[in-house]
Write a protein that holds these residues in place. Structure first.
Motif, PDB file in Angstrom:
ATOM      1  N   HIS A  45       0.844  -1.197   0.000  1.00  0.00           N
ATOM      2  CA  HIS A  45       0.000   0.000   0.000  1.00  0.00           C
ATOM      3  C   HIS A  45       0.875   1.241   0.000  1.00  0.00           C
ATOM      4  O   HIS A  45       1.871   1.304   0.731  1.00  0.00           O
ATOM      5  CB  HIS A  45      -0.924   0.032   1.221  1.00  0.00           C
ATOM      6  CG  HIS A  45      -2.011  -0.987   1.172  1.00  0.00           C
ATOM      7  ND1 HIS A  45      -3.177  -0.797   0.465  1.00  0.00           N
ATOM      8  CD2 HIS A  45      -2.103  -2.228   1.715  1.00  0.00           C
ATOM      9  CE1 HIS A  45      -3.951  -1.864   0.589  1.00  0.00           C
ATOM     10  NE2 HIS A  45      -3.310  -2.759   1.336  1.00  0.00           N
ATOM     11  N   SER A  46       0.479   2.239  -0.779  1.00  0.00           N
ATOM     12  CA  SER A  46       1.158   3.526  -0.728  1.00  0.00           C
ATOM     13  C   SER A  46       0.637   4.327   0.460  1.00  0.00           C
ATOM     14  O   SER A  46      -0.406   4.007   1.046  1.00  0.00           O
ATOM     15  CB  SER A  46       0.925   4.310  -2.025  1.00  0.00           C
ATOM     16  OG  SER A  46      -0.416   4.778  -2.096  1.00  0.00           O
ATOM     17  N   PHE A  47       1.363   5.386   0.800  1.00  0.00           N
ATOM     18  CA  PHE A  47       0.954   6.222   1.930  1.00  0.00           C
ATOM     19  C   PHE A  47      -0.411   6.854   1.671  1.00  0.00           C
ATOM     20  O   PHE A  47      -1.319   6.754   2.497  1.00  0.00           O
ATOM     21  CB  PHE A  47       1.998   7.314   2.186  1.00  0.00           C
ATOM     22  CG  PHE A  47       1.740   8.119   3.428  1.00  0.00           C
ATOM     23  CD1 PHE A  47       2.342   7.773   4.626  1.00  0.00           C
ATOM     24  CD2 PHE A  47       0.886   9.212   3.410  1.00  0.00           C
ATOM     25  CE1 PHE A  47       2.093   8.506   5.793  1.00  0.00           C
ATOM     26  CE2 PHE A  47       0.628   9.946   4.554  1.00  0.00           C
ATOM     27  CZ  PHE A  47       1.232   9.591   5.746  1.00  0.00           C
ATOM     28  N   ASP A  48      -0.580   7.494   0.519  1.00  0.00           N
ATOM     29  CA  ASP A  48      -1.863   8.132   0.227  1.00  0.00           C
ATOM     30  C   ASP A  48      -3.000   7.121   0.182  1.00  0.00           C
ATOM     31  O   ASP A  48      -4.133   7.428   0.561  1.00  0.00           O
ATOM     32  CB  ASP A  48      -1.797   8.890  -1.097  1.00  0.00           C
ATOM     33  CG  ASP A  48      -1.194  10.281  -0.951  1.00  0.00           C
ATOM     34  OD1 ASP A  48      -1.221  10.836   0.153  1.00  0.00           O
ATOM     35  OD2 ASP A  48      -0.694  10.815  -1.964  1.00  0.00           O
ATOM     36  N   GLU A 451       6.047  -2.402   0.048  1.00  0.00           N
ATOM     37  CA  GLU A 451       6.056  -1.549  -1.138  1.00  0.00           C
ATOM     38  C   GLU A 451       4.656  -1.025  -1.432  1.00  0.00           C
ATOM     39  O   GLU A 451       3.717  -1.318  -0.704  1.00  0.00           O
ATOM     40  CB  GLU A 451       6.660  -2.280  -2.340  1.00  0.00           C
ATOM     41  CG  GLU A 451       6.296  -3.756  -2.441  1.00  0.00           C
ATOM     42  CD  GLU A 451       5.094  -4.035  -3.322  1.00  0.00           C
ATOM     43  OE1 GLU A 451       4.454  -3.061  -3.791  1.00  0.00           O
ATOM     44  OE2 GLU A 451       4.792  -5.214  -3.538  1.00  0.00           O
ATOM     45  N   PHE A 452       4.546  -0.245  -2.484  1.00  0.00           N
ATOM     46  CA  PHE A 452       3.347   0.537  -2.786  1.00  0.00           C
ATOM     47  C   PHE A 452       2.185  -0.258  -3.351  1.00  0.00           C
ATOM     48  O   PHE A 452       1.065   0.252  -3.440  1.00  0.00           O
ATOM     49  CB  PHE A 452       3.709   1.662  -3.742  1.00  0.00           C
ATOM     50  CG  PHE A 452       3.942   1.228  -5.182  1.00  0.00           C
ATOM     51  CD1 PHE A 452       3.341   1.915  -6.234  1.00  0.00           C
ATOM     52  CD2 PHE A 452       4.783   0.162  -5.502  1.00  0.00           C
ATOM     53  CE1 PHE A 452       3.552   1.544  -7.558  1.00  0.00           C
ATOM     54  CE2 PHE A 452       5.009  -0.205  -6.815  1.00  0.00           C
ATOM     55  CZ  PHE A 452       4.379   0.486  -7.851  1.00  0.00           C
ATOM     56  N   ILE A 481       5.444   5.051   1.329  1.00  0.00           N
ATOM     57  CA  ILE A 481       4.624   4.005   1.933  1.00  0.00           C
ATOM     58  C   ILE A 481       4.340   4.349   3.399  1.00  0.00           C
ATOM     59  O   ILE A 481       5.022   5.180   3.994  1.00  0.00           O
ATOM     60  CB  ILE A 481       5.317   2.626   1.835  1.00  0.00           C
ATOM     61  CG1 ILE A 481       6.725   2.671   2.440  1.00  0.00           C
ATOM     62  CG2 ILE A 481       5.360   2.149   0.389  1.00  0.00           C
ATOM     63  CD1 ILE A 481       7.449   1.332   2.456  1.00  0.00           C
ATOM     64  N   PRO A 482       3.337   3.711   4.003  1.00  0.00           N
ATOM     65  CA  PRO A 482       3.020   4.003   5.400  1.00  0.00           C
ATOM     66  C   PRO A 482       4.108   3.504   6.348  1.00  0.00           C
ATOM     67  O   PRO A 482       4.760   2.490   6.099  1.00  0.00           O
ATOM     68  CB  PRO A 482       1.717   3.227   5.643  1.00  0.00           C
ATOM     69  CG  PRO A 482       1.165   2.938   4.277  1.00  0.00           C
ATOM     70  CD  PRO A 482       2.357   2.788   3.395  1.00  0.00           C
TER      71      PRO A 482
END
Length: 537
Positions: A45-48, A451-452, A481-482
């Motif tokens: 997962h990406s941060f956003d 990773e994203f 990433i978070p």
């Protein structure tokens, strides 16, 4: 970005081994009170995509049009974002506005859209036909594709460079996530959220797990030609719904070969294994196997220093044939594996869960962890053993000094085969278990993602135009990433740490706290996560 070239000396430069400091940095004072470091490594997962709605962070509200509007392969803004996830494609015309959207407006956590364990559904599972959990389809997350998607820091080609097209800019409602709710209770744990934390290397899970333990890309000398990728003039190795290569291409496990007429300058070439390839030892799936790696890992460094540690993986006892060990679920009678959740056709004692991911076991690629070695038997363990140790900690903590935790597939949040909310629930359960034990007082928990997962984020990384400071090279860092740091030792109940970090910051933190040598150059240069202890609220 520099071009990777032939030759031992120049290859060392490409790997970031030039100008390496002779000594690792001295321990940072805030870390000296930490007795235990626990790293929980989630998936894709990406941060956003997950944390973009967290308060006080640089999130979705700060995303500017220049880093948000998605363009086609010729640079023109897309009229809309086509969807091929079976449930999103059924919404309206199946083509969303060219802007981020909330996935949970269309797919709820309770929706029966998750595939049965071991079932592959390319475009997802229609509502009403799968298991509950609100799963989406999976998204491509590979080495060259991510660099194309990032577009030098513009971040405007995530849709065009994806097999999942418009889903790439979907995001979850942060404040509905179990982890967010847990950390917003009246008596929540002290924590810092890092909103400038990047995956160490471009691409997927295989490569970023390698960077977590060794801060480098594995090498496959004299690999068959078929293992090398072939790129088009835009450095893309394949065809997608919105992308057509301008010449023949091939998307393989290794980087493109160097010094060929087709070699594209500006991106990595050589014998680097950047996309998923199987480990040389059991447990592994069918397919090409990477030769055993011999470079140092953080495990080797900790063992040599006499620091206790372990890699705790969900499903390891079954997959590795550790009969009777914590996590084992197949009884004691030799024969075909009987647990219905294990891989069809597996033979006792190797009974891997259907969602056990072999390439998520990075130390199984190294000769120092080969079957029969002391490090393998002592330090590659099942996640259940960690949980048991934490729960058994009465007046004294029974955890090792360093613990890496890798949940099994069903609990790791990976799009395509895992429920986001279900995985977040498992994460909360792990945090609760640690916090309720006597271990909590001196423990630093680091939560991050490998990773994203093919998902857009608007903040450029080090080495990209507009990115923050921090070490970079031809391998990364990639998408933001978070990341969370939790510890009673933190001075604030909540803070946002906007220091530039990447995955190797986890290594640097461990190295600085326990005074062990760095494993490569990136972890010796990057900022460690002690910044979480000093950041202003």
């Amino acid at each position: 970005m520099r071009r990777m070239v032939h030759g031992v000396g120049l290859a060392l430069v490409a790997l970031g081994l030039a100008a390496v400091p002779a000594q690792a940095a001295k321990p940072v004072k805030p870390l000296q009170k930490v007795k235990h470091i626990v790293v929980i490594y989630e998936e894709n997962h990406s941060f956003d995509n997950l944390y973009g709605g967290w308060e006080k962070v640089t999130g979705l509200k700060q995303a500017d049009a220049a880093h948000t509007t998605q363009v086609d392969q010729h640079g023109a803004a897309l009229a809309c974002l086509p969807q091929n996830d079976v449930n999103l494609a059924a919404v309206g015309t199946g083509c969303f506005a060219n802007q981020p959207f909330h996935i949970d407006d269309y797919i709820q956590p309770s929706d029966t859209t998750c595939p049965k364990p071991g079932v592959f559904a390319a475009n997802g599972v229609p509502k009403g036909t799968g298991d509950p959990g609100g799963c989406t389809r999976d998204l491509v997350h590979r080495f060259y594709q991510e660099q194309y998607q990032m577009d030098g820091g513009k971040h405007d080609r995530y849709v065009t460079g994806s097999d999942a097209v418009g889903l790439s800019v979907g995001a979850y409602k942060t404040r509905m996530l179990p982890i967010y709710r847990y950390l917003h209770r009246s008596a929540h744990q002290r924590y810092a959220i890092a909103d400038r934390f990047y995956q160490a290397a471009f691409g997927g899970s295989f490569l970023n797990h390698q960077w977590l333990v060794a801060a480098r890309t594995p090498v496959w000398h004299n690999a068959p030609d078929a293992q090398h990728s072939i790129l088009d003039s835009a450095a893309m190795p394949t065809t997608y719904p919105l992308y057509t290569p301008d010449r023949p291409v091939k998307d393989s496990a290794l980087t493109q070969a160097c010094d060929l007429p087709t070699t594209v300058a500006g991106v990595a070439c050589g014998d680097w294994a950047v996309n998923t390839v199987q480990p040389p030892y059991q447990p592994h799936a069918s397919g090409a196997q990477l030769p055993p790696q011999t470079s140092p890992t953080i495990g080797d460094r900790l063992t040599a220093k006499g620091v206790s540690w372990a890699w705790y993986s969900g499903g390891w006892s079954n997959a590795n044939g550790d009969v009777g060990a914590p996590g084992w679920t197949n009884g004691t009678t030799p024969g075909t594996c009987s647990d219905p959740n294990t891989t069809t056709g597996a033979v006792y004692p190797n009974c891997p869960d259907k969602l056990f991911q072999y390439h998520h076991q990075p130390l199984n690629y190294y000769a120092s962890f080969a079957p029969g070695t002391a490090q393998r038997s002592q330090d590659l363990r099942d996640e259940q053993e960690f949980i048991d140790k934490a729960k058994a900690s009465g007046s004294s903590c029974k955890l090792r000094s360093v613990s890496f935790i890798k949940p099994v597939g069903a609990e790791n949040e990976h799009p395509g085969y895992a429920s986001e909310h279900g995985g977040s629930d498992h994460l909360v359960s792990l945090l609760r278990t640690i916090h309720r034990s006597s271990c909590r007082k001196g423990t630093m928990v680091i939560v991050t993602y490998d990773e994203f997962g093919g998902q857009w984020d608007h903040v450029p990384s080090p080495g990209q135009v507009g990115g923050p400071g921090g070490p970079s090279d031809e391998m990364g860092p990639g998408t933001r990433i978070p990341a969370l740091v939790l510890s009673p030792l933190l001075p604030k109940r909540f803070a946002v740490d906007s220091t530039s970090h990447d995955t190797t910051s986890v290594l640097a933190t461990i190295e600085h706290r326990f005074k062990v040598r760095g494993v490569n150059s990136r972890d010796r240069k990057v900022q460690d996560l002690s910044t979480a202890f000093t950041v202003a609220p």
